[in-house]
Design an enzyme around this catalytic site. Sequence first.
Site, mmCIF file in Angstrom:
data_model
loop_
_atom_site.group_PDB
_atom_site.id
_atom_site.type_symbol
_atom_site.label_atom_id
_atom_site.label_comp_id
_atom_site.label_asym_id
_atom_site.label_seq_id
_atom_site.Cartn_x
_atom_site.Cartn_y
_atom_site.Cartn_z
ATOM 1 N N ARG A 1 0.812 -1.223 0.000
ATOM 2 C CA ARG A 1 0.000 0.000 0.000
ATOM 3 C C ARG A 1 0.846 1.274 0.000
ATOM 4 O O ARG A 1 0.357 2.360 -0.251
ATOM 5 C CB ARG A 1 -0.949 -0.018 1.229
ATOM 6 C CG ARG A 1 -2.056 -1.038 1.104
ATOM 7 C CD ARG A 1 -2.756 -1.311 2.422
ATOM 8 N NE ARG A 1 -2.009 -2.225 3.283
ATOM 9 C CZ ARG A 1 -2.416 -2.651 4.475
ATOM 10 N NH1 ARG A 1 -3.559 -2.223 4.980
ATOM 11 N NH2 ARG A 1 -1.674 -3.478 5.205
ATOM 12 N N THR B 1 0.823 -12.325 9.135
ATOM 13 C CA THR B 1 1.564 -12.017 10.367
ATOM 14 C C THR B 1 1.774 -13.264 11.239
ATOM 15 O O THR B 1 2.788 -13.373 11.929
ATOM 16 C CB THR B 1 0.842 -10.920 11.170
ATOM 17 O OG1 THR B 1 -0.560 -11.248 11.266
ATOM 18 C CG2 THR B 1 0.964 -9.572 10.508
ATOM 19 N N ASN C 1 -7.276 -3.503 17.412
ATOM 20 C CA ASN C 1 -6.054 -4.223 17.759
ATOM 21 C C ASN C 1 -4.879 -3.360 17.332
ATOM 22 O O ASN C 1 -4.767 -2.985 16.170
ATOM 23 C CB ASN C 1 -6.059 -5.560 16.992
ATOM 24 C CG ASN C 1 -4.718 -6.275 17.053
ATOM 25 O OD1 ASN C 1 -3.968 -6.085 18.003
ATOM 26 N ND2 ASN C 1 -4.449 -7.113 16.057
ATOM 27 N N SER D 1 37.690 43.496 -3.248
ATOM 28 C CA SER D 1 36.489 43.012 -3.923
ATOM 29 C C SER D 1 36.776 42.568 -5.349
ATOM 30 O O SER D 1 37.695 43.066 -5.999
ATOM 31 C CB SER D 1 35.434 44.133 -3.959
ATOM 32 O OG SER D 1 35.002 44.369 -2.650
ATOM 33 N N ALA E 1 41.718 45.239 -5.239
ATOM 34 C CA ALA E 1 40.411 44.902 -5.817
ATOM 35 C C ALA E 1 40.553 44.543 -7.297
ATOM 36 O O ALA E 1 41.377 45.120 -8.005
ATOM 37 C CB ALA E 1 39.457 46.077 -5.653
#
Length: 463
Positions: free
Chosen positions: A16, A79, A170, A405, A423
């Site tokens: 499932r 089971t 159950n 940068s 930079a």
Amino acid sequence: MNDRFVIILAAGKGTRMKSKLYKVLHPVCGKPMVDYVLTQVEALSPEKVVTIVGEGHEQIESVLGDRSDYAVQEEQLGTGHAVLQAEDLLKEKTGTTLVISGDTPLFTKETLDKLFSFHEEQKAQVTVLTAKTSEPFGYGRVIRGADGQVDKIVEQKDTNEQEALVEEINTGVYCFDNQTLFQRLHEVGNNNAQSEYYLPDVVEIIKKVGGKIAAYQMDNFDESMGVNDRVALSRTQAMMQRRINEQHMRNGVTIVDPTNTYIDIDVEIGSDTVVEPNTKIFGKTTIGSNCLIGSGSRIEDSQIGNNIKIISSTIEESKMADGSNCGPNSHLRPATELGEDVHIGNFCELKNVQVGPRTKIGHLTYVGDATLGSDINVGCGVVFVNFDGVQKFHSEIGSHTFIGSNSNIVSPVKVSDHAFIAAGSTITDDVPYHAMAIARQRQTNKEDFWQRLSVSDSEEWNK
Ligand code: UD1
Ligand code: MG
């Protein structure tokens, strides 16, 4: 106290779920369902745990390892047939055997312990753990006689109209007198809607031969939730998540919106840490005290120290030392280690990098395969060029350096302590101590350029 044994049923195909993954290995909050079940039963210190496994059992065995013994059920005939596979390992034992399914991860050791004690007090041959719900569809129903005693359990597909209305279900958990169980299991038939050998049928058989059967009704149905499909999986996940989040809140963590906060079971979080909505904290992550985990963050298998701020960032397999911060919108990829008080700002990506204390990487930067010292300032838009298309290369940046940068660090290079990078430089060679590297073309200005352009006369340009 009797000796205690446990059988975990985990051989079902899980049809499932419509999944390639073994049903009981589907994770709930970061851990396979069957691992939750085993963890709870381990807390009861049983003599032996036998897990019933089916096709593809190597996967379960590699997750649970030697924490359990295994019996293989070659064909999934139900089971009852599954439990029978443990016969060789258990039938000689005297004591109580708890049977539980691997698809019911919410059971707690407290409930299982109560069931054991009740069963032992009652001196029953079997005690069924039951629960009441207004939505019993799909579960086996507990049918009681006029005397209030349990007569039998009827599976959903075998119920008549009246039985279908019964709200006591159950839970799929039972305590059996071990020898009675293996004696009576052989009498279970498969004349039912699914042509399966149902374990619950043993209850009726034991009753018929005059054995004592008991039922222990738990108060909290939610705990017994069995996962047979993805709808139940999501409900179980939500319940487990609530449990986990409430535990953290009780331990002093502020979770602003617990219904929108996803924390895996093994995560540890220190007190006074605030977790904002829409955050995901997964795997084996630890987070210290007094941190802020801001909205939109995802942290996986990472160690986060104390006093740390993470804002809408992704942190994977990384470490952040006390006082460091990251974000918004940055990404620490595996093997990144930030020292104390390191600052990672906006839109940065780091991968396999060690960063010394107090270093700042504020904006739009990529650092890959590098070791950075302490007190470094990495400017905006710096790129560590670590990959030539075939190989990765490593660079080393000394402490107290300044990386301007828009620089490229073409690995492998070594930049010594107290060095500067101008930079816009493309650094391909080592930079010595105290030096400044400039690696870009000088600027030239073309004088009177304006006049040379014919467009300069147009009205448009002169506005
Ligand atoms: C089972 C019970 C039902 C109970 C419910 C609680 C039976 C016949 N029914 O139904 O009364 O209300 O649990 O959750 O027992 N498994 C095997 N081998 C098999 C078949 C199943 O090992 O041949 C394992 C599965 O992996 C699973 C467990 O047994 O972990 C239960 O099987 P499942 O198919 O989920 O039974 P339910 O329909 O949930
Ligand atoms: Mg089930």
